[in-house]
Design a protein around this motif. Structure first.
Motif, PDB file in Angstrom:
ATOM      1  N   ALA A  68       9.893  48.507 -11.567  1.00 33.26           N
ATOM      2  CA  ALA A  68      11.161  48.770 -12.250  1.00 33.26           C
ATOM      3  C   ALA A  68      11.379  47.844 -13.449  1.00 33.26           C
ATOM      4  O   ALA A  68      12.443  47.892 -14.081  1.00 33.26           O
ATOM      5  N   GLY A  69      10.397  47.000 -13.755  1.00 34.05           N
ATOM      6  CA  GLY A  69      10.525  46.096 -14.908  1.00 34.05           C
ATOM      7  C   GLY A  69      11.602  45.035 -14.728  1.00 34.05           C
ATOM      8  O   GLY A  69      12.219  44.602 -15.710  1.00 34.05           O
ATOM      9  N   ARG A  70      11.806  44.564 -13.501  1.00 35.93           N
ATOM     10  CA  ARG A  70      12.893  43.626 -13.229  1.00 35.93           C
ATOM     11  C   ARG A  70      12.419  42.214 -12.898  1.00 35.93           C
ATOM     12  O   ARG A  70      13.245  41.321 -12.688  1.00 35.93           O
ATOM     13  N   VAL A  71      11.111  42.002 -12.844  1.00 40.80           N
ATOM     14  CA  VAL A  71      10.594  40.714 -12.394  1.00 40.80           C
ATOM     15  C   VAL A  71      11.000  39.579 -13.324  1.00 40.80           C
ATOM     16  O   VAL A  71      11.411  38.499 -12.872  1.00 40.80           O
ATOM     17  N   ARG A  72      10.921  39.792 -14.606  1.00 42.47           N
ATOM     18  CA  ARG A  72      11.203  38.701 -15.544  1.00 42.47           C
ATOM     19  C   ARG A  72      12.620  38.178 -15.382  1.00 42.47           C
ATOM     20  O   ARG A  72      12.837  36.958 -15.330  1.00 42.47           O
ATOM     21  N   ASP A  73      13.584  39.060 -15.257  1.00 40.49           N
ATOM     22  CA  ASP A  73      14.975  38.626 -15.150  1.00 40.49           C
ATOM     23  C   ASP A  73      15.306  38.063 -13.764  1.00 40.49           C
ATOM     24  O   ASP A  73      16.342  37.414 -13.602  1.00 40.49           O
ATOM     25  N   ALA A  74      14.442  38.327 -12.787  1.00 42.14           N
ATOM     26  CA  ALA A  74      14.707  37.846 -11.421  1.00 42.14           C
ATOM     27  C   ALA A  74      13.787  36.693 -11.046  1.00 42.14           C
ATOM     28  O   ALA A  74      13.633  36.377  -9.858  1.00 42.14           O
ATOM     29  N   ARG A  75      13.203  36.034 -12.042  1.00 39.65           N
ATOM     30  CA  ARG A  75      12.201  35.009 -11.762  1.00 39.65           C
ATOM     31  C   ARG A  75      12.735  33.881 -10.873  1.00 39.65           C
ATOM     32  O   ARG A  75      12.071  33.443  -9.926  1.00 39.65           O
ATOM     33  N   LYS A  76      13.949  33.403 -11.122  1.00 41.24           N
ATOM     34  CA  LYS A  76      14.497  32.313 -10.297  1.00 41.24           C
ATOM     35  C   LYS A  76      14.731  32.772  -8.861  1.00 41.24           C
ATOM     36  O   LYS A  76      14.525  32.004  -7.914  1.00 41.24           O
ATOM     37  N   ASP A  77      15.156  34.007  -8.698  1.00 45.29           N
ATOM     38  CA  ASP A  77      15.350  34.541  -7.354  1.00 45.29           C
ATOM     39  C   ASP A  77      14.017  34.651  -6.620  1.00 45.29           C
ATOM     40  O   ASP A  77      13.929  34.342  -5.418  1.00 45.29           O
ATOM     41  N   ILE A  78      12.997  35.076  -7.329  1.00 45.90           N
ATOM     42  CA  ILE A  78      11.660  35.183  -6.731  1.00 45.90           C
ATOM     43  C   ILE A  78      11.157  33.816  -6.303  1.00 45.90           C
ATOM     44  O   ILE A  78      10.620  33.642  -5.194  1.00 45.90           O
ATOM     45  N   GLU A  79      11.344  32.825  -7.149  1.00 46.59           N
ATOM     46  CA  GLU A  79      10.902  31.466  -6.808  1.00 46.59           C
ATOM     47  C   GLU A  79      11.619  30.942  -5.572  1.00 46.59           C
ATOM     48  O   GLU A  79      11.009  30.296  -4.708  1.00 46.59           O
ATOM     49  N   LEU A  80      12.903  31.217  -5.474  1.00 43.83           N
ATOM     50  CA  LEU A  80      13.665  30.793  -4.299  1.00 43.83           C
ATOM     51  C   LEU A  80      13.132  31.477  -3.049  1.00 43.83           C
ATOM     52  O   LEU A  80      12.940  30.833  -2.002  1.00 43.83           O
ATOM     53  N   ALA A  81      12.882  32.780  -3.135  1.00 44.98           N
ATOM     54  CA  ALA A  81      12.374  33.518  -1.976  1.00 44.98           C
ATOM     55  C   ALA A  81      11.028  32.977  -1.513  1.00 44.98           C
ATOM     56  O   ALA A  81      10.810  32.751  -0.314  1.00 44.98           O
ATOM     57  N   LEU A  82      10.126  32.739  -2.435  1.00 48.60           N
ATOM     58  CA  LEU A  82       8.795  32.266  -2.071  1.00 48.60           C
ATOM     59  C   LEU A  82       8.810  30.826  -1.581  1.00 48.60           C
ATOM     60  O   LEU A  82       7.922  30.417  -0.816  1.00 48.60           O
ATOM     61  N   SER A  83       9.809  30.054  -1.960  1.00 53.22           N
ATOM     62  CA  SER A  83       9.892  28.663  -1.515  1.00 53.22           C
ATOM     63  C   SER A  83      10.214  28.547  -0.024  1.00 53.22           C
ATOM     64  O   SER A  83      10.029  27.486   0.565  1.00 53.22           O
ATOM     65  N   LYS A  84      10.676  29.644   0.573  1.00 52.94           N
ATOM     66  CA  LYS A  84      11.029  29.639   1.996  1.00 52.94           C
ATOM     67  C   LYS A  84      10.036  30.460   2.823  1.00 52.94           C
ATOM     68  O   LYS A  84      10.349  30.869   3.942  1.00 52.94           O
ATOM     69  N   ALA A  85       8.843  30.683   2.296  1.00 50.91           N
ATOM     70  CA  ALA A  85       7.894  31.585   2.935  1.00 50.91           C
ATOM     71  C   ALA A  85       7.436  31.111   4.309  1.00 50.91           C
ATOM     72  O   ALA A  85       6.893  31.896   5.089  1.00 50.91           O
ATOM     73  N   GLY A  86       7.650  29.865   4.635  1.00 47.59           N
ATOM     74  CA  GLY A  86       7.268  29.355   5.949  1.00 47.59           C
ATOM     75  C   GLY A  86       7.960  30.060   7.102  1.00 47.59           C
ATOM     76  O   GLY A  86       7.464  30.041   8.235  1.00 47.59           O
ATOM     77  N   TYR A  87       9.097  30.681   6.841  1.00 45.82           N
ATOM     78  CA  TYR A  87       9.790  31.426   7.898  1.00 45.82           C
ATOM     79  C   TYR A  87       8.976  32.623   8.394  1.00 45.82           C
ATOM     80  O   TYR A  87       9.244  33.144   9.470  1.00 45.82           O
ATOM     81  N   ALA A  88       7.996  33.054   7.609  1.00 42.39           N
ATOM     82  CA  ALA A  88       7.212  34.237   7.972  1.00 42.39           C
ATOM     83  C   ALA A  88       6.134  33.938   9.004  1.00 42.39           C
ATOM     84  O   ALA A  88       5.517  34.868   9.543  1.00 42.39           O
ATOM     85  N   ASP A  89       5.892  32.676   9.300  1.00 43.33           N
ATOM     86  CA  ASP A  89       4.759  32.297  10.152  1.00 43.33           C
ATOM     87  C   ASP A  89       5.162  31.831  11.543  1.00 43.33           C
ATOM     88  O   ASP A  89       4.378  31.138  12.198  1.00 43.33           O
ATOM     89  N   ILE A  90       6.321  32.211  12.016  1.00 39.95           N
ATOM     90  CA  ILE A  90       6.815  31.611  13.266  1.00 39.95           C
ATOM     91  C   ILE A  90       6.757  32.579  14.447  1.00 39.95           C
ATOM     92  O   ILE A  90       6.167  32.245  15.487  1.00 39.95           O
ATOM     93  N   ILE A  91       7.353  33.749  14.342  1.00 46.32           N
ATOM     94  CA  ILE A  91       7.435  34.644  15.502  1.00 46.32           C
ATOM     95  C   ILE A  91       6.156  35.452  15.704  1.00 46.32           C
ATOM     96  O   ILE A  91       5.577  35.460  16.791  1.00 46.32           O
ATOM     97  N   ARG A  92       5.701  36.174  14.676  1.00 44.28           N
ATOM     98  CA  ARG A  92       4.569  37.082  14.836  1.00 44.28           C
ATOM     99  C   ARG A  92       3.304  36.390  15.351  1.00 44.28           C
ATOM    100  O   ARG A  92       2.647  36.927  16.271  1.00 44.28           O
ATOM    101  N   PRO A  93       2.911  35.233  14.822  1.00 41.98           N
ATOM    102  CA  PRO A  93       1.710  34.587  15.374  1.00 41.98           C
ATOM    103  C   PRO A  93       1.829  34.263  16.860  1.00 41.98           C
ATOM    104  O   PRO A  93       0.839  34.340  17.599  1.00 41.98           O
ATOM    105  N   ARG A  94       3.016  33.937  17.322  1.00 40.90           N
ATOM    106  CA  ARG A  94       3.199  33.628  18.746  1.00 40.90           C
ATOM    107  C   ARG A  94       3.173  34.885  19.611  1.00 40.90           C
ATOM    108  O   ARG A  94       2.820  34.824  20.790  1.00 40.90           O
ATOM    109  N   ILE A  95       3.566  36.012  19.036  1.00 42.75           N
ATOM    110  CA  ILE A  95       3.420  37.278  19.760  1.00 42.75           C
ATOM    111  C   ILE A  95       1.938  37.619  19.895  1.00 42.75           C
ATOM    112  O   ILE A  95       1.457  38.002  20.968  1.00 42.75           O
TER     113      ILE A  95
END
Length: 336
Positions: free
Chosen positions: A163-190
């Motif tokens: 949709a051509g929206r990445v450039r204007d959402a760059r700070k939001d993307i950086e914030l989202a990726l800075s918390k990526a550790g939350y993705a590694d907690i439940i599924r690996p234990r399942i």
């Protein structure tokens, strides 16, 4: 579409004469069908989101039959006259349920005691299904609460920039990726077997409980579209996320009553599950946030939106809620 005409193709009691839209759903189009003898819930299933409605209905049928056998109030499927669990008509799928009278849903719990009752309701739902053989419930292609999967979807949306929206959402993307550790907690234990696989709701918002209008007690749990094998941690976490969210601020005082109600009902909880309860709401809040961001970057193709940037604003509110949760619970997860 002629809703009344399609409703006549189901095994209803009486002649339908009214179809009133019901607002509040994010995915499907929902109506109250009134006949000369009864009322029903009628839905057009959004195939853009739910690409295999018959498979979803098989899960709903398995779960509701199991609950009915135990005398637990739940949804009652009204089948099409031609058989099956849903109807394919002119390329669209439709389904119908009995209308549950004397009950209402609420967007947020008005009191701590109400939220405790909600915790008990969702806990009872999970406990009641603990003896339903897991092979009777299909794994759906939604990856409903696989946080790692949704993080991968976000990264693909960033890469594609459809949709051509990445450039204007760059700070939001950086914030989202800075918390990526939350993705590694439940599924690996399942996967490792540390956390058991259960049949769970997978969309445990407070608004998916209907409350008796007379007693104000939880009466029935709705929206079983995402019921499938998973973890009770995601049901617990999503309920806290939705019920304790005050426009992006965390209502920490509501967490203890929900937790107490939930634990009073889930007698089969394991030590590993109990240990991860405190972080579960943060994981699901993060997951919910990145799903909105991914949809925004993809051009708003999944969630219904009211205006341009609606999904982006929802992402920002969820991340603000996550920050409040981190401060309240003393938990900080960083980039992996």
């Amino acid at each position: 579409m002629d809703i009344i005409e399609i409703a006549r193709k189901f095994a209803i009691d009486g002649e339908p004469f009214s179809a009133s839209p019901i607002d509040g759903g994010h995915i499907n189009d929902t109506y109250c069908i009134t006949t000369s003898r009864n009322r029903y819930i009628f839905q057009r299933i959004n195939r853009r989101v739910m690409n295999d409605p018959p498979l979803i209905m098989e899960n709903i049928a398995a779960v509701t039959a199991h609950l009915h056998k135990k005398g637990i109030e739940t949804l009652t499927i009204v089948p099409p006259l031609i058989g099956g669990l849903c109807l394919l008509h002119d390329g669209e799928y439709y389904r119908m349920y009995d209308y549950i009278e004397g009950a209402e849903s609420r967007l947020s719990p008005p009191t701590a005691e109400d939220f405790r009752a909600a915790g008990e309701a969702f806990g009872s739902f999970i406990e009641a299904l603990s003896d339903l053989h897991i092979e009777k419930v299909n794994m759906l292609p939604l990856a409903s609460h696989d946080t790692g999967f949704h993080l991968s979807r976000l990264k693909m949306a960033i890469e594609a920039d459809r949709a051509g929206r990445v450039r204007d959402a760059r700070k939001d993307i950086e914030l989202a990726l800075s918390k990526a550790g939350y993705a590694d907690i439940i599924r690996p234990r399942i996967i490792s077997g540390e956390i058991p696989v259960r049949t769970v709701h997978n969309d445990s918002k407070y608004s998916n409980i209907i409350v008796d209008t007379g007693t104000h007690q939880a009466k029935c749990i709705l929206d079983l579209d995402n019921v499938m094998p998973g973890s009770l941690l995601t049901d617990y976490g999503d309920a806290i996320r939705s019920g304790c969210d005050d426009n992006g601020r965390f209502k920490a005082d509501l967490l203890p009553p929900f937790r107490d109600g939930f634990l009073s009902a889930v007698h089969s909880i394991t030590p590993a599950e109990r240990e991860l309860l405190p972080i579960a709401p943060l994981i699901i809040t993060y997951e919910n946030a990145i799903r909105y961001l991914a949809d925004y970057l993809s051009g708003d193709v999944y969630f219904k939106t009211d205006y341009p940037g609606h999904n982006l604003n929802k992402f920002r509110m969820r991340m603000r809620l996550l920050a409040d949760m981190e401060d309240s619970e003393g938990i900080k997860i960083q980039q992996r």
